[in-house]
Motif scaffolding. Structure first.
Motif, short mmCIF file in Angstrom:
data_model
loop_
_atom_site.label_atom_id
_atom_site.label_comp_id
_atom_site.label_asym_id
_atom_site.label_seq_id
_atom_site.Cartn_x
_atom_site.Cartn_y
_atom_site.Cartn_z
N GLU A 24 0.84 -1.21 0.00
CA GLU A 24 0.00 0.00 0.00
C GLU A 24 0.86 1.25 0.00
OE1 GLU A 24 -3.68 0.28 2.43
OE2 GLU A 24 -2.88 -1.56 3.33
N ARG A 26 0.28 5.29 0.94
CA ARG A 26 -0.70 6.14 1.62
C ARG A 26 -0.09 7.50 1.89
NH1 ARG A 26 -4.91 2.88 3.62
NH2 ARG A 26 -5.42 4.39 5.26
N ARG A 27 -0.96 8.51 2.01
CA ARG A 27 -0.55 9.89 2.25
C ARG A 27 -1.00 10.31 3.64
NH1 ARG A 27 -0.32 14.44 -1.99
NH2 ARG A 27 -0.30 16.31 -0.73
N TYR A 72 -0.71 4.69 9.81
CA TYR A 72 -1.53 3.85 8.94
C TYR A 72 -3.01 4.23 9.05
CZ TYR A 72 -3.28 -0.15 6.40
OH TYR A 72 -3.91 -0.94 5.47
N SER A 75 -3.83 7.87 7.62
CA SER A 75 -3.42 8.19 6.25
C SER A 75 -4.50 7.77 5.26
CB SER A 75 -2.09 7.51 5.93
OG SER A 75 -2.20 6.11 6.03
N THR A 76 -4.39 8.30 4.07
CA THR A 76 -5.36 7.97 3.02
C THR A 76 -4.63 7.32 1.85
OG1 THR A 76 -5.14 10.19 2.07
CG2 THR A 76 -6.95 9.84 3.63
N PRO A 77 -5.28 6.36 1.20
CA PRO A 77 -4.64 5.68 0.07
C PRO A 77 -4.32 6.65 -1.07
CG PRO A 77 -6.60 4.49 0.78
CD PRO A 77 -6.60 5.81 1.49
N GLU A 79 -3.93 6.99 -4.99
CA GLU A 79 -4.40 6.26 -6.18
C GLU A 79 -3.70 6.73 -7.42
OE1 GLU A 79 -8.62 6.07 -6.45
OE2 GLU A 79 -8.81 5.94 -4.28
#
Length: 79
Positions: A24, A26-27, A72, A75-77, A79
């Protein structure tokens, strides 16, 4: 149990992009934390940009680190 962070990249807007061991990406927004405790020091761009992976989380040159579970969960994925 949360996946370990394997790579980190600081961004200009006080975000970091985190790559996790499970693949993954993530931001995470650091801005809300820059007003509390020792995290105020990270407003200094050079220090903020010194972020690196340390064990399963991230750390800065002043030995400040961050809980990998929070990184984790908050954070946001990407894309």
């Amino acid at each position: 149990m949360y996946p370990a962070i394997v790579q980190v990249k600081p961004l200009d807007d006080y975000h970091v992009v985190l790559s996790f061991a499970n693949g993954e990406v993530r931001r995470f927004d650091m801005k809300p934390y820059l007003e509390t405790g020792l995290f105020v020091q990270l407003k200094e761009r050079e220090l903020f940009d010194s972020v690196k992976v340390s064990f399963d989380t991230i750390e800065w040159n002043n030995q400040l680190d961050f809980d990998p579970e929070i990184l984790y969960e908050k954070s946001t994925p990407v894309e």
